[in-house]
Design a protein around this motif. Structure first.
Motif, PDB file in Angstrom:
ATOM      1  N   TYR A   1      23.413  47.215  21.107  1.00 20.90           N
ATOM      2  CA  TYR A   1      22.738  46.651  22.272  1.00 20.90           C
ATOM      3  C   TYR A   1      23.704  46.130  23.326  1.00 20.90           C
ATOM      4  O   TYR A   1      24.651  45.398  23.012  1.00 20.90           O
ATOM      5  CB  TYR A   1      21.805  45.512  21.835  1.00 20.90           C
ATOM      6  CG  TYR A   1      20.708  45.975  20.912  1.00 20.90           C
ATOM      7  CD1 TYR A   1      19.678  46.791  21.390  1.00 20.90           C
ATOM      8  CD2 TYR A   1      20.707  45.631  19.568  1.00 20.90           C
ATOM      9  CE1 TYR A   1      18.674  47.231  20.541  1.00 20.90           C
ATOM     10  CE2 TYR A   1      19.699  46.060  18.717  1.00 20.90           C
ATOM     11  CZ  TYR A   1      18.692  46.864  19.208  1.00 20.90           C
ATOM     12  OH  TYR A   1      17.706  47.311  18.376  1.00 20.90           O
TER      13      TYR A   1
ATOM     14  N   ARG B   1      22.052  51.011  23.757  1.00 21.42           N
ATOM     15  CA  ARG B   1      20.658  50.654  23.997  1.00 21.42           C
ATOM     16  C   ARG B   1      20.596  49.336  24.773  1.00 21.42           C
ATOM     17  O   ARG B   1      21.494  48.511  24.678  1.00 21.42           O
ATOM     18  CB  ARG B   1      19.883  50.489  22.678  1.00 21.42           C
ATOM     19  CG  ARG B   1      19.676  51.767  21.901  1.00 21.42           C
ATOM     20  CD  ARG B   1      18.632  52.654  22.549  1.00 21.42           C
ATOM     21  NE  ARG B   1      18.254  53.771  21.700  1.00 21.42           N
ATOM     22  CZ  ARG B   1      18.940  54.901  21.561  1.00 21.42           C
ATOM     23  NH1 ARG B   1      20.073  55.054  22.224  1.00 21.42           N
ATOM     24  NH2 ARG B   1      18.512  55.862  20.764  1.00 21.42           N
TER      25      ARG B   1
ATOM     26  N   ASP C   1      15.251  46.539  23.201  1.00 26.31           N
ATOM     27  CA  ASP C   1      14.798  47.764  22.546  1.00 26.31           C
ATOM     28  C   ASP C   1      14.821  47.591  21.030  1.00 26.31           C
ATOM     29  O   ASP C   1      15.461  46.678  20.507  1.00 26.31           O
ATOM     30  CB  ASP C   1      15.704  48.945  22.910  1.00 26.31           C
ATOM     31  CG  ASP C   1      15.564  49.388  24.346  1.00 26.31           C
ATOM     32  OD1 ASP C   1      14.619  48.923  25.007  1.00 26.31           O
ATOM     33  OD2 ASP C   1      16.407  50.176  24.810  1.00 26.31           O
TER      34      ASP C   1
ATOM     35  N   TYR D   1      15.553  49.788  17.350  1.00 30.42           N
ATOM     36  CA  TYR D   1      16.380  50.903  16.896  1.00 30.42           C
ATOM     37  C   TYR D   1      16.260  50.944  15.380  1.00 30.42           C
ATOM     38  O   TYR D   1      16.123  49.902  14.734  1.00 30.42           O
ATOM     39  CB  TYR D   1      17.819  50.639  17.321  1.00 30.42           C
ATOM     40  CG  TYR D   1      18.804  51.776  17.153  1.00 30.42           C
ATOM     41  CD1 TYR D   1      18.856  52.819  18.068  1.00 30.42           C
ATOM     42  CD2 TYR D   1      19.715  51.777  16.111  1.00 30.42           C
ATOM     43  CE1 TYR D   1      19.789  53.834  17.940  1.00 30.42           C
ATOM     44  CE2 TYR D   1      20.657  52.788  15.969  1.00 30.42           C
ATOM     45  CZ  TYR D   1      20.689  53.825  16.891  1.00 30.42           C
ATOM     46  OH  TYR D   1      21.621  54.833  16.759  1.00 30.42           O
TER      47      TYR D   1
ATOM     48  N   GLN E   1      17.228  56.872  13.895  1.00 27.20           N
ATOM     49  CA  GLN E   1      17.915  57.099  15.171  1.00 27.20           C
ATOM     50  C   GLN E   1      19.431  57.011  14.970  1.00 27.20           C
ATOM     51  O   GLN E   1      20.194  57.772  15.570  1.00 27.20           O
ATOM     52  CB  GLN E   1      17.448  56.060  16.189  1.00 27.20           C
ATOM     53  CG  GLN E   1      16.000  56.231  16.612  1.00 27.20           C
ATOM     54  CD  GLN E   1      15.476  55.036  17.386  1.00 27.20           C
ATOM     55  OE1 GLN E   1      15.528  53.900  16.921  1.00 27.20           O
ATOM     56  NE2 GLN E   1      14.976  55.279  18.586  1.00 27.20           N
TER      57      GLN E   1
END
Length: 317
Positions: free
Chosen positions: A39, A68, A72, A74, A78
């Motif tokens: 992040y 990201r 968000d 995750y 992913q």
């Protein structure tokens, strides 16, 4: 390609410093296996230590960091996809992939090829679990008997809820449970582990937390809240972001926050080590390093050992 070179260990063990030193010696590039360092603008709380990616004036390339936006969500599925892309790009450049991180489930997914992350989200179940305490969640998880049980990462509340979600799905779909008990092979790797005696680890964690609180961690979380990221979103990320958010929204005093956060980080490190020991029981060989050597000496040892092990590995293939 050569096998992955993996450096793992609990929080505050010095993984990043060692990984970047190793990369500087073998034309390596770091692939982060940390579930929160992906992040942007969550730097101090996640321990990115980006200054350590410059070694002797040379910038060490890194992957899966700052990919990201904060806020968000995750997951490991992913991560596996992003990991494959990064790994292939590194190979095309003729460099060595050095995986560095402490998120055990991510590392296990890379090494074993498990596909538990493909199991769908059950919003209704999650809603019923959100009201339970951590102890109640652990009791609920303990009731399941699936192929996933011994592999689950339950180091945080959100992962524990996901573990229950996966376990219930596998219980309701026994054919999937059987399929996932025999996963596809993952990446070949040579693994190195960093750890220290508990008292040393506790001292490092406490000192690091104090340093971070005095050097921008509070302001980092304030800035995220000011950008419109909700308290619930930040609490979802756990540890520093959870407890700083509770402090900044008036639910805890500063001293309460610091004491509780410090305790939870110590517990988190212990759970990380428990997961790594479980990996060893699953057959993954972890070469544990001498904790009191400086990163430069450790790096030289790792590179020498890795190169020798790689030669044997290639002969076997």
């Amino acid at each position: 390609m050569k096998p992955l070179l993996i450096i793992l260990g609990p929080t505050a063990s010095g993984k990043t410093s060692l990984a970047t030193q190793v990369c500087s010696l073998i034309n390596g590039e770091v692939i982060s296996a940390d579930s929160r360092q992906i992040y942007r603008d969550m730097d101090i709380g996640t321990g990115k230590d980006l200054h350590e990616y410059t070694v002797n004036g040379h910038r060490v390339p890194y992957h899966l960091i700052d990919i990201r936006d904060a806020g968000d969500k995750y997951n490991v599925n992913q991560f596996q996809k992003d990991f494959k892309i990064a790994y292939q790009e590194i190979g095309q450049r003729g460099a060595t992939a050095v995986v560095c991180g402490g998120t055990g489930f991510y590392l296990h997914a890379v090494l074993s090829g498990h596909a538990f992350s493909e199991i769908p989200v059950n919003d209704a179940l999650r809603g019923s679990l959100e009201i339970l305490t951590v102890d109640e969640l652990r009791q609920s998880f303990a009731k399941f008997d699936t192929a996933y049980k011994d592999l689950a990462d339950t180091t945080t509340r959100k992962r524990l809820i996901r573990a229950i979600e996966i376990s219930q799905f596998l219980t309701e779909h026994p054919e999937k449970n059987l399929e996932m008990s025999n996963p596809k092979p993952g990446y070949e790797a040579i693994i190195y582990g960093l750890d220290s005696p508990v008292e040393v680890r506790r001292e490092r964690i406490s000192k690091r937390l104090t340093d971070r609180l005095e050097n921008g961690l509070v302001e980092e979380v304030q800035a995220l809240l000011a950008r419109g990221i909700s308290p619930e979103q930040l609490i979802y990320y756990g540890l520093e972001y959870k407890f700083l958010t509770l402090y900044l929204t008036g639910e805890m005093t500063y001293n309460e926050m610091k004491l509780k956060l410090e305790t939870e980080i110590h517990r988190f490190a212990k759970r990380q080590m428990t997961f790594f020991r479980k990996m060893e029981k699953d057959g993954f060989v972890i070469n544990w390093l001498n904790y009191d050597k400086d990163a430069g000496k450790q790096a030289s040892f790792v590179v020498k050992h890795y190169e020798e092990a790689t030669k044997k590995f290639i002969k076997v293939l």
